[in-house]
Design a protein around this motif. Structure first.
Motif: not given
Length: 438
Positions: A381-384, A389-393, A398-400
């Motif tokens: 959920v946190a990663m989602g 917020l930053y965009g799936s592409a 993801y690295e954050l």
């Protein structure tokens, strides 16, 4: 400690093999959703945040069922509990294959999580009935590599099955595999006898009687669950499950959308990441067991290794955010970052088993798994939300999320280095239970 004269090598390793197969199936069931995420979210019209919610729902009842069945494992044979799990997993694959909505899929994942939650603690409790304390690291590590093998096979095969027959076929195949394991367990699964009370145990002096008393009488759970060492084991487990939750649900998507690999290439990279965990986990577990055999304290052989592994994984998670790296270089770093924290899955149950009475071992390992697995519920959920917020592409999104994992791993390791003293906790709890039984 249970005498090792009752150790039956062949039977013990046969049970290890069967339980490794169960762990393999367990993680195939867990990872399948992440590996079919791209076609599944497209067909069911799921946003990244909604997919994170569905993925995390697997762990909503995971903890509750783990605790309930863990307490049952103190009183009922683990052979039958494990058989019931295997059969239920097989049956629950069918509605997942037929679901047509996000709500239906979420319900299926919640039910499957409840059925699969107790698998690891009950398997460990069953295995500890076959192996004495100083021989427990390696067989539990092998069971964990069954989980790694499940994720490895998933990374190699699920993308191919999806490409050839569609994402739903994966769930049907998993149901068939679960049914086959259940038949094998019914035929060959047995209950171990180490630690079982004997009716006519000869008296061998006050020391032996005190140890036997300590291992066969119950402690108040309030006292166990407030012990600093036990709490530190729970914290280490929470962070390890947090990283596992990200690996299962978001790593395939990160490889495909964040780093630009195709579906099959992402599956192969995922397999490489998972395969790396096997030699790392088994090697560190063997090192820990070797240290114990040479007289090292449990704090040195188990606690220090877990903490060093957690901090090492945390540092590696941070590197992709600090340097400009090629996609394959990021995959290589993630392979080590994901592998190192898995040592907690092997050594944490052994630490708990050392500190608490044998009669409460099953429930304590279950409580640990239940609380620790909350990390796997929160992480997707946190990663989602970060990806939303930053965009799936954007690979940076993801690295954050991986940096959050690094912070949690470091905090838990530092706390354990300060407060996790298993020998001290064992003496204190042993003193308490001996006085209570006097």
């Amino acid at each position: 400690m249970t005498a090792s004269s009752d150790f039956r090598t062949r039977s013990a390793w046969t049970m290890t093999l069967l339980l490794t197969g169960l762990a393999l199936i367990n993680f195939l069931d867990k990872i399948v959703l992440g590996l079919v995420a791209v076609p599944l979210t497209a067909e069911l019209h799921l946003s990244p945040e909604k997919f994170g919610l569905v993925a995390g729902s697997f762990f909503w009842l995971f903890s509750t069922s783990t605790v309930v069945v863990g307490f049952l494992s103190n009183r009922f044979p683990t052979r039958w509990l494990l058989l019931a799990m295997g059969l239920s997993w097989a049956l629950l694959q069918l509605p997942q294959a037929m679901t047509t909505s996000a709500v239906g899929l979420l319900i299926c994942r919640v039910m499957l999580g409840a059925a699969e939650g107790p698998s690891f603690p009950v398997s460990v409790h069953a295995l500890y009935k076959w192996f004495p304390d100083r021989k427990r690291n390696l067989p539990v590590a092998i069971i964990n590599q069954g989980a790694a093998m499940g994720m490895l096979l998933a990374g190699l095969l699920i993308p191919l099955v999806t490409r050839q027959w569609g994402w739903r076929m994966n769930f049907l195949l998993l149901g068939a595999v679960g049914a086959i394991w259940s038949v094998l367990w019914l035929c060959f699964g047995r209950e171990g006898q180490l630690g079982k009370p004997r009716a006519a145990l000869p008296q061998q002096g006050n020391v032996d009687l005190s140890a036997a008393t300590a291992r066969s009488h119950r402690l108040p759970y309030r006292r166990i669950l407030t012990d600093p060492s036990v709490l530190c084991v729970f914290a280490l487990g929470f962070t390890a499950y947090w990283t596992l939750g990200l690996t299962l649900t978001w790593l395939p998507t990160y490889l495909e959308k964040g780093l630009g690999f195709t579906g099959v290439e992402a599956g192969r990279c995922f397999a490489v990441v998972i395969a790396t965990a096997t030699p790392v986990n088994i090697g560190l577990s063997w090192l820990s067991q070797r240290m114990l055999e040479r007289g090292a304290t449990t704090r040195r052989a188990r606690v220090h290794l877990i903490c060093l592994s957690a901090v090492g994984g945390a540092l590696i998670y941070i590197l992709p955010t600090l340097f400009h790296l090629l996609p394959l270089q990021k995959v290589a770093l993630l392979a080590m970052a994901c592998a190192l924290p898995t040592l907690s899955f092997t050594l944490a149950p052994a630490l708990l088993a050392e500190m608490v009475p044998d009669i409460q071992r099953g429930s304590l390992v279950a409580i640990h798994t239940a609380l620790a697995s909350l990390g796997a519920a929160f992480a997707p959920v946190a990663m989602g939300r970060i990806v939303q917020l930053y965009g799936s592409a954007n690979s940076h999104a993801y690295e954050l999320g991986f940096v959050v994992s690094a912070a949690l791993l470091t905090a838990a390791a530092l706390a354990a280095l300060r407060w996790l003293h298993p020998e001290r906790s064992h003496r204190m709890l042993n003193h308490f239970v001996t006085r209570a039984a006097a």
